[in-house]
Design an enzyme around this catalytic site. Structure first.
Site, PDB file in Angstrom:
ATOM      1  N   GLY A   1       0.788  -1.224   0.000  1.00 12.01           N
ATOM      2  CA  GLY A   1       0.000   0.000   0.000  1.00 12.01           C
ATOM      3  C   GLY A   1       0.822   1.278   0.000  1.00 12.01           C
ATOM      4  O   GLY A   1       0.267   2.359  -0.153  1.00 12.01           O
TER       5      GLY A   1
ATOM      6  N   SER B   1       5.868 -11.026  -5.321  1.00 17.34           N
ATOM      7  CA  SER B   1       4.844 -10.995  -6.364  1.00 17.34           C
ATOM      8  C   SER B   1       5.107  -9.813  -7.292  1.00 17.34           C
ATOM      9  O   SER B   1       5.875  -8.914  -6.988  1.00 17.34           O
ATOM     10  CB  SER B   1       3.466 -10.854  -5.733  1.00 17.34           C
TER      11      SER B   1
ATOM     12  N   THR C   1      -2.265  -4.170  -8.058  1.00 20.40           N
ATOM     13  CA  THR C   1      -2.967  -2.886  -8.163  1.00 20.40           C
ATOM     14  C   THR C   1      -2.014  -1.733  -7.908  1.00 20.40           C
ATOM     15  O   THR C   1      -2.420  -0.584  -7.951  1.00 20.40           O
ATOM     16  CB  THR C   1      -4.104  -2.832  -7.129  1.00 20.40           C
ATOM     17  N   SER C   2      -0.738  -2.014  -7.640  1.00 22.01           N
ATOM     18  CA  SER C   2       0.224  -0.951  -7.321  1.00 22.01           C
ATOM     19  C   SER C   2       1.073  -0.631  -8.547  1.00 22.01           C
ATOM     20  O   SER C   2       1.030  -1.358  -9.531  1.00 22.01           O
ATOM     21  CB  SER C   2       1.108  -1.406  -6.160  1.00 22.01           C
TER      22      SER C   2
ATOM     23  N   THR D   1       7.963  -5.839  -5.922  1.00 19.62           N
ATOM     24  CA  THR D   1       9.401  -6.093  -5.833  1.00 19.62           C
ATOM     25  C   THR D   1       9.890  -6.855  -7.068  1.00 19.62           C
ATOM     26  O   THR D   1      10.964  -6.563  -7.605  1.00 19.62           O
ATOM     27  CB  THR D   1       9.724  -6.864  -4.538  1.00 19.62           C
TER      28      THR D   1
ATOM     29  N   ASP E   1     -11.020  -7.715   1.373  1.00 16.98           N
ATOM     30  CA  ASP E   1      -9.697  -7.855   1.977  1.00 16.98           C
ATOM     31  C   ASP E   1      -9.796  -7.683   3.481  1.00 16.98           C
ATOM     32  O   ASP E   1      -9.301  -6.734   4.047  1.00 16.98           O
ATOM     33  CB  ASP E   1      -8.678  -6.902   1.356  1.00 16.98           C
TER      34      ASP E   1
ATOM     35  N   SER F   1      -3.620 -15.591   3.878  1.00 18.18           N
ATOM     36  CA  SER F   1      -2.961 -15.562   2.580  1.00 18.18           C
ATOM     37  C   SER F   1      -1.442 -15.453   2.748  1.00 18.18           C
ATOM     38  O   SER F   1      -0.673 -16.233   2.174  1.00 18.18           O
ATOM     39  CB  SER F   1      -3.501 -14.375   1.771  1.00 18.18           C
TER      40      SER F   1
ATOM     41  N   LYS G   1      -2.955   1.105   3.687  1.00 19.41           N
ATOM     42  CA  LYS G   1      -3.981   0.074   3.808  1.00 19.41           C
ATOM     43  C   LYS G   1      -4.569   0.089   5.212  1.00 19.41           C
ATOM     44  O   LYS G   1      -5.777  -0.041   5.386  1.00 19.41           O
ATOM     45  CB  LYS G   1      -3.375  -1.308   3.540  1.00 19.41           C
TER      46      LYS G   1
END
Lengths: 515, 515
Positions: free
Chosen positions: A181, A207, A211-212, A216, A269, A277, A301
């Site tokens: 976030g 990952s 949505t960002s 990384t 979420d 998760s 977030k």
């Protein structure tokens, strides 16, 4: 309700229906009528010869150009799962609803479920026996107030058990995770070389951005190959003690990816879903020691310290019961970390810190050292409170840079140097004063509009941060884009909201617990 | 995130995806990459020339045989909704999530929603802006304890408002509805001719069987055409004061059908969802006076008197607020009503009652007279308590039969007489004693296995009912089927459970409030 014995020719239909299996039956196929199938019904497709079976949702085809009357079509993923060949004989039957749906109905009715319920639900999810509708029902029933933390543990365990698990053969396997976030914030790319240089095992998989403006894996990809298979991953980690790879190749906690494919479009979420998760993936990846970073801020977030504490306790409860050595740090998430937002711009910040460039963003450097220090203290030989100094020493002596170069070399250096987008726009302060607010969400939006993460050189470069004094007309940040249409969209977005707020006085500092 | 201006050729894809719109895009279509679309994402398809738009879920096509790179495919329903022609130019964009999803998230978090929230949710549902996943999330959040009865009213009103509404131009329009679950039980086909013969308007539309062995529309269809368009329906009702038609043609409360397409596969059937589904359809159909029948029994939908009372109060609360004159009767649902189970066998029972055949099933006759009597008392000129006697008089004098023949004639008589299936099997009592239990669920299952409702002559014919004395080996019921495979399945099913229980003593009578 089945009449066995009506055989159809299997046909691969070149349609990708993502995580939902679809079977296609021609409307004039005799089976369609005699069996009373309905579009959207769940069916099972069985091999006539052996026990191979796949479950799918039925679509009815009216066009002989797509498939013939005596054929049974399967979408790409379903075809792969059945594992037969085009033309093999199959039969189709009404699918019995997965038995675990009974537990879902008990959950909808407000009951607590047992460990065995969660295991059977997740087994059925991984076995593709749930439609997206059914998964949505399960997730909503479990969301918000719906789940005891004991149930969260059961769910997490079930997600680990139903996938593969990596084993690194060492007693201390470190990992870190930020709940996300905060634009910029590429601490992982500094923590990993520092920790690995110390000799601690840190096989980091990350990952890509969802949505960002960059994940990384996206940022690392501007420097090195990240799409490693499991064997390469193991070899590199054994040699270098760490890696910075994309995690999409391993089949770790596959239930997580399936559930996320429903949670994301639904914007579900809940804290519980986040905890299960993250922890299921980490346990499956073989981590024994884990540092979780929860940034808190008005546009992060997690927006209130209370919520962060509640989330921390949830992580601790489940992590402890899973046998993880888990620590949670709550960090300042009131503005982006570092200067660049977007893959190439963030990579530049990381390299500057590693090079001990005096111009490197100090917030990124400081946060990374603090996080690395906490991880180094997982080492029984490191005295409590000494981790930060060790991390700083590793960075300042160039050992972190050397380790990063070794990791890049091992993964495969990206020979094409990253370039910032050729289109540049300056966004200036509308008035004089102090920067009192930088909106994480708006800055991320502008960077995405500009083309990040797909266009590696696109994004935002922040020249001012909170507390800085600015004159009217002074540049606050630059937007970089590679394509004119993206550029226009990003510029348009800044006209709605530049993402910065200027005030007469500097912002009051917020207190965060020391790391 | 949209780059406007990339135009694609519209193509109708001959795939029926039922209530979910699907758009198909070729994987090599430039838009797929530049826009970062994902399979399963929601997209909006817009006409290039005018404002026509449709929302759909994206599937990605890998096969040029299905569609070309420069095309945009739509599934059957989506193509119809967009209302353009093959080859028309369209463009595709990421769909913004429906704004009302925000209210769904508040519902998931446990909040009560306002009337305006329900209206915007249902408008979006009817506008196909919800995926099935999203509907599932909404329905689960609303199910069980999730909804105040005031909210139920809002939901029902929203479902009425978003569809068409019939207007019969009379102050008293009667209707009846049974919540279902009892095999046989074709009271509607007796109530309508009795009530219409009295002169009261009763424009009855019914559904086909969904999970039961026959719906009123299926049984009526063995005698007359039921698939009437709205004009025919109006003409017939004006002439005969009643009809017995299938309700699928009118677009009444269309949200109901869409929500049911998600509720059914999920087996979601909370009392609230039942009440809003039934009452929205009835109000939209123009009913002013409504009788609801709630059968209670150990194998009925409602199993305890307490639950029936709770459901009755929910019906009354919402019905009163909608301005309906609504009465609820709780009836004995401990065994099937009548003898036949399956379209033709049930029609035979109905005709026997209408013919005043002494062999007619007395339970079906009695229950129908009681229900008809209660409806006749909606007439201000009928004194309370006199309805039953009037109904009996109408039946015994043959006026009900005459009215039924007139309705059948008006709708169009089915010239092919119904025939029972040619395959017959006797199911006998395993021991001597009294019939103490007949399982509604198992009898329905056996009748469906035998081919009902698709095979009109298939089903079960009960020779014994609860309380009857039987000798070991005496026939309890007959199974009729048209096809050998169905027959085998039904026979197989009786081996698991014949659906009857024989005891040493007659069953204790249960008390039900008089109708």
């Amino acid at each position: 309700m089945n009449r066995p014995g009506i055989h159809l020719k299997l046909r691969r239909i070149g349609i990708d229906t993502f995580k939902e299996n679809v079977a296609y039956l021609h409307r004039d196929c005799p089976v369609y009528h005699t069996e009373g199938f309905q579009a959207l019904a769940k069916v099972e497709v069985n091999s006539v010869k052996n026990h191979q079976q796949v479950l799918a949702v039925l679509n009815v085809v009216n066009d002989g150009g797509i498939m013939a009357i005596d054929e049974l079509g399967l979408s790409e993923q379903a075809f792969e799962q059945l594992g037969l060949k085009d033309g093999n004989m199959v039969c189709i039957a009404h699918a019995t609803p997965p038995e675990s749906l009974d537990a879902v109905h008990r959950k909808i009715a407000g009951e607590c479920l047992h460990a065995s319920d969660y295991l059977s639900i997740i087994k059925d999810v991984v076995g593709n026996r749930y439609s997206r509708m059914e998964m949505s029902a399960f997730l909503v029933a479990c969301s918000e107030s719906g789940m005891e933390r004991e149930e969260l543990l059961y769910l997490t365990e079930a997600m680990v058990e139903t996938g593969e698990k990596l084993d690194w053969g060492e007693p201390l396997v470190a990992d870190k995770h930020c709940i996300g976030g905060i634009p910029g914030n590429r601490t992982t790319m500094l923590v990993v070389p520092i920790v690995a240089a110390h000799g601690m095992l840190i096989p980091k998989t990350s990952s890509r951005a969802i949505t960002s403006p960059s994940g990384t894996a996206d940022t690392m990809e501007t420097l090195a190959r990240v799409d490693l298979d499991l064997k390469d991953l193991h070899d590199i980690v054994r040699r270098e003690r760490g890696c910075l790879a994309w995690g999409g190749r391993a089949k770790l906690a596959p239930a997580d990816d399936i559930l996320i494919s429903v949670e994301r479009p639904l914007s579900l979420d809940s804290p519980g879903q986040m905890v299960s998760s993250i922890l299921s993936k980490k346990v499956a990846a073989g981590a024994t020691h884990l540092l979780i970073d929860i940034p808190v801020g008005p546009t992060a977030k997690v927006r209130r310290m209370n919520d962060a504490l509640r989330l921390r306790k949830l992580f601790e409860y489940v992590g402890d019961r899973l046998g993880l050595h888990l620590e949670v740090v709550i960090t300042n998430g009131e503005q982006p970390i570092g200067r660049g937002i977007g893959p190439a711009l963030e990579a530049r910040d990381v390299i500057k810190v590693l090079e001990n460039d005096p111009d490197a963003p100090s917030d990124l450097r400081e946060k990374s050292l603090r996080l690395a220090g906490r991880i180094l203290e997982f080492d029984p030989d490191v005295r409590g409170g000494q981790g930060y100094a060790i991390a700083r020493d590793i960075l300042e002596t160039g050992r972190a840079m050397a380790k990063m170069q070794a990791i890049i070399g091992a993964q495969g250096v990206n020979e094409e140097p990253y370039v910032r987008g050729a289109l540049v726009m300056e966004v200036v302060a509308p008035e004089s004063g102090f920067v009192v607010e930088i909106n994480n969400l708006q800055m991320a939006r502008i960077a995405r509009m500009a083309g990040a993460p797909m266009d590696k050189g696109a994004g935002v470069d922040l020249l001012k941060k909170m507390g800085d004094k600015v004159e009217a007309g002074e540049v606050l940040y630059l937007i970089y884009a590679e394509f004119p249409s993206d550029f226009d969209f990003a510029v348009e977005q800044t006209k709605k909201d530049i993402g910065f707020r200027i005030g007469d006085n500097p912002p009051a500092p917020r207190y965060f617990p020391p790391l």
